[in-house]
Each structure stands twice: as structure tokens, then as C-alpha cells.
Design a protein around this motif. Structure first.
Motif, PDB file in Angstrom:
ATOM      1  N   ASN A 155       0.794  -1.225   0.000  1.00 37.75           N
ATOM      2  CA  ASN A 155       0.000   0.000   0.000  1.00 37.75           C
ATOM      3  C   ASN A 155       0.827   1.277   0.000  1.00 37.75           C
ATOM      4  OD1 ASN A 155      -2.302  -1.508  -0.003  1.00 37.75           O
ATOM      5  ND2 ASN A 155      -2.391  -1.628   2.232  1.00 37.75           N
ATOM      6  N   THR A 159       2.042   0.313  -4.667  1.00 40.36           N
ATOM      7  CA  THR A 159       0.954   0.949  -5.439  1.00 40.36           C
ATOM      8  C   THR A 159       1.168   2.461  -5.597  1.00 40.36           C
ATOM      9  OG1 THR A 159      -0.361   0.994  -3.428  1.00 40.36           O
ATOM     10  CG2 THR A 159      -0.849  -0.769  -4.965  1.00 40.36           C
ATOM     11  N   THR A 160       1.941   3.060  -4.707  1.00 40.60           N
ATOM     12  CA  THR A 160       2.202   4.502  -4.829  1.00 40.60           C
ATOM     13  C   THR A 160       3.337   4.780  -5.820  1.00 40.60           C
ATOM     14  OG1 THR A 160       3.731   4.302  -2.997  1.00 40.60           O
ATOM     15  CG2 THR A 160       1.510   5.037  -2.437  1.00 40.60           C
TER      16      THR A 160
END
Ligand SMILES: Nc1ncnc2c1ncn2[C@@H]1O[C@H](COP(=O)(O)OP(=O)(O)OP(=O)(O)O)[C@@H](O)[C@H]1O
Ligand SMILES: [Mg+2]
Length: 252
Positions: A155, A159-160
């Protein structure tokens, strides 16, 4: 010359098997499969890889049986033992890059990392890994901790887009059987919901994982930074399956 792949077995959970799996995978690749490896021991609280190497030097130096085994192995192998470099989380990546610029040519660089995500230097180091493998054991507290760690990496780092990490897999370790138990399957279902996945290969809870020789006796060695695992101990260990699955993922 292709770029080496940066790999770490990582989780904040202490004792889940990071250092053990690092040594076993590195040795199997290097001594049995001809893959060049470099190991950066950046756990500056305990430097397990260094301790393993010191033990391996002692047992192969003092035990006549292991000494002969070692001499016979290196006569055929014609290369030195793989290099283990001591570092710390802040400098580890640079140490690896510098060593490669100096002429080392590893296919894979393994980083043995202390387990925590609360330390900025560790987060920075994790972010330059290509692949992470997260040991998870069936102990309830361990499971929670490894899943929390892997979710956090996905997370806040993958995904960033704030990292180089291409993928992250959990690895079932210290399981009471050689295949996934019902508990593993249930947790795998939960991992799926979190967008996580575990390897198919399972490592059982077995005393072979800490068989690293002794200064006397005809002892079989499983975990060594200087020798491949004893063939008899390899049988039923699932280590070849683990390495094969990892090779397919990291593409070496
Ligand atoms: N599959 C296994 N079966 C039995 N014992 C195991 C297994 N895997 C690891 N161990 C043992 O568990 C202990 C902890 O393993 P290890 O040191 O690899 O964990 P770690 O995650 O590196 O710990 P730390 O967080 O302290 O660095 C060691 O004594 C090791 O021999
Ligand atoms: Mg360790």
C-alpha cells in the motif's frame, strides 16, 4: 552484462526465517545452480550471515570429516565461496553498487535486513529491492505481523510507485507439514482479498534448517554459506522447489 536483481527476505517479525532463507537460497543458487550471488549482511544488530560464515569456517577447518568434504567440493567447484559484505541499512545499497562497479558480477544480490518498517533507513533500503519474499509462520502473532508488513509494503511502497519493488510474495515457513495446511489455505484466501499472494512451496518446521555442522563427528550440513546442502537432508526439504519458484519470479 545484465543488471543484478536485488532480493530480500524481509518482515518485521523477528525469527520468521529471514536469515535462514537468505543463506539457504543463496547457497543453493551459487553452489548447485551456477548462479552468481553476493550477500549484503545489513542486519547490524546481529550480522547473522557473518556469524554463519564464521561457523562454517570453524567447522570446515576443525572437523576432519567436513574439512575433507570441503576440500573435495572446492577442487571441483573451482570458485571461491560467495562474498558476504557487512553493512548497515543506510549504506547497504551503495555497498552493493560499489562492489559491482569494482568488478563483482552477481546475478542476484541478497540483502539480509533487520525486521522493522519504523526505521526510515530500512524503508529506503526496501524501496530499492526488485523482489521481496516475506516469511510467514503459522504462529498467530507471526502471521499478523508478516501480513501487516506485506500489506504496508504494497500500500505505501508498491501501489504509490515510490519504490523499485516489482513484486512481493509471502513464503510459508515452519509449517507442520510439507504442503499447505488448512490454516495456510484459509490465510491464503485472506491474502487474496488484500491483493497479496504466497508461494506454492511450503517449508516445514524441521531441525535440518539449523543443521550447520559441528567441530566433531560426521555431521550432515544443510545450512552453510560455504557448501551446498547435504543431498540426504535436501530430500523432502522443499528447498529445490523453493529456489525453482523464486528463480521463475526473479527471472535468473
Ligand atoms: N523451517 C524451519 N524449521 C525449523 N527451524 C527454523 C526454520 N526456519 C528457521 N528456523 C529457525 O528459527 C530461528 C530464527 O530464524 P532466523 O534467524 O532465520 O530468523 P530471522 O527472521 O532472520 O530473525 P531476526 O528477525 O532475528 O533476524 C533460527 O534458530 C532458525 O534456525
Ligand atoms: Mg535475521
Amino acid at each position: 552484462m545484465s543488471e543484478p536483481v536485488f532480493v530480500a527476505f524481509a518482515t518485521q517479525k523477528g525469527g520468521a526465517g529471514k536469515s535462514t532463507l537468505t543463506a539457504l537460497t543463496a547457497s543453493y543458487l551459487y553452489y548447485l545452480e551456477g548462479v552468481d550471488v553476493l550477500v549484503i549482511d545489513c542486519d547490524d544488530r546481529q550480522h547473522s550471515q557473518k556469524d554463519y560464515r564464521e561457523n562454517d569456517l570453524a567447522v570446515t577447518g576443525e572437523n576432519p570429516y567436513l574439512k575433507r568434504l570441503c576440500q573435495n567440493f572446492y577442487k571441483k567447484f573451482e570458485k571461491k565461496a560467495y562474498e558476504i559484505i557487512l553493512s548497515n541499512p543506510a549504506e547497504a545499497a551503495k555497498v552493493a553498487v560499489d562492489r559491482i562497479e569494482e568488478g563483482a558480477n552477481p546475478d542476484v544480490v541478497f540483502f539480509d535486513i533487520t525486521g522493522t518498517v519504523n526505521d526510515l533507513e530500512i524503508v529506503k533500503l526496501l524501496s530499492v529491492m526488485d523482489y521481496l519474499f516475506v516469511p510467514i509462520t503459522p504462529d498467530t502473532a507471526d502471521m499478523k505481523s508478516s501480513i501487516r508488513f506485506a500489506s504496508h509494503v504494497v500500500n505505501s511502497m508498491i501501489t504509490t510507485g515510490k519504490s523499485k519493488i516489482k513484486d512481493i510474495y509471502l513464503v510459508w515457513n515452519r509449517v507442520p507439514s510439507k504442503a499447505k495446511t488448512r490454516l495456510c489455505d484459509i490465510i491464503d484466501g485472506y491474502l487474496d482479498e488484500l491483493g497479496l499472494h504466497s508461494l506454492n512451496t511450503v517449508l516445514s518446521n524441521s531441525s535440518r534448517f539449523f543443521k550447520d555442522g559441528a567441530t566433531i563427528g560426521r555431521t550432515g550440513i544443510f545450512r552453510s554459506t560455504m557448501l551446498p546442502p547435504d543431498r540426504r537432508l535436501l530430500k523432502g526439504s522443499n528447498l529445490p522447489e523453493l529456489v525453482s519458484e523464486i528463480r521463475q519470479i526473479i527471472k535468473v
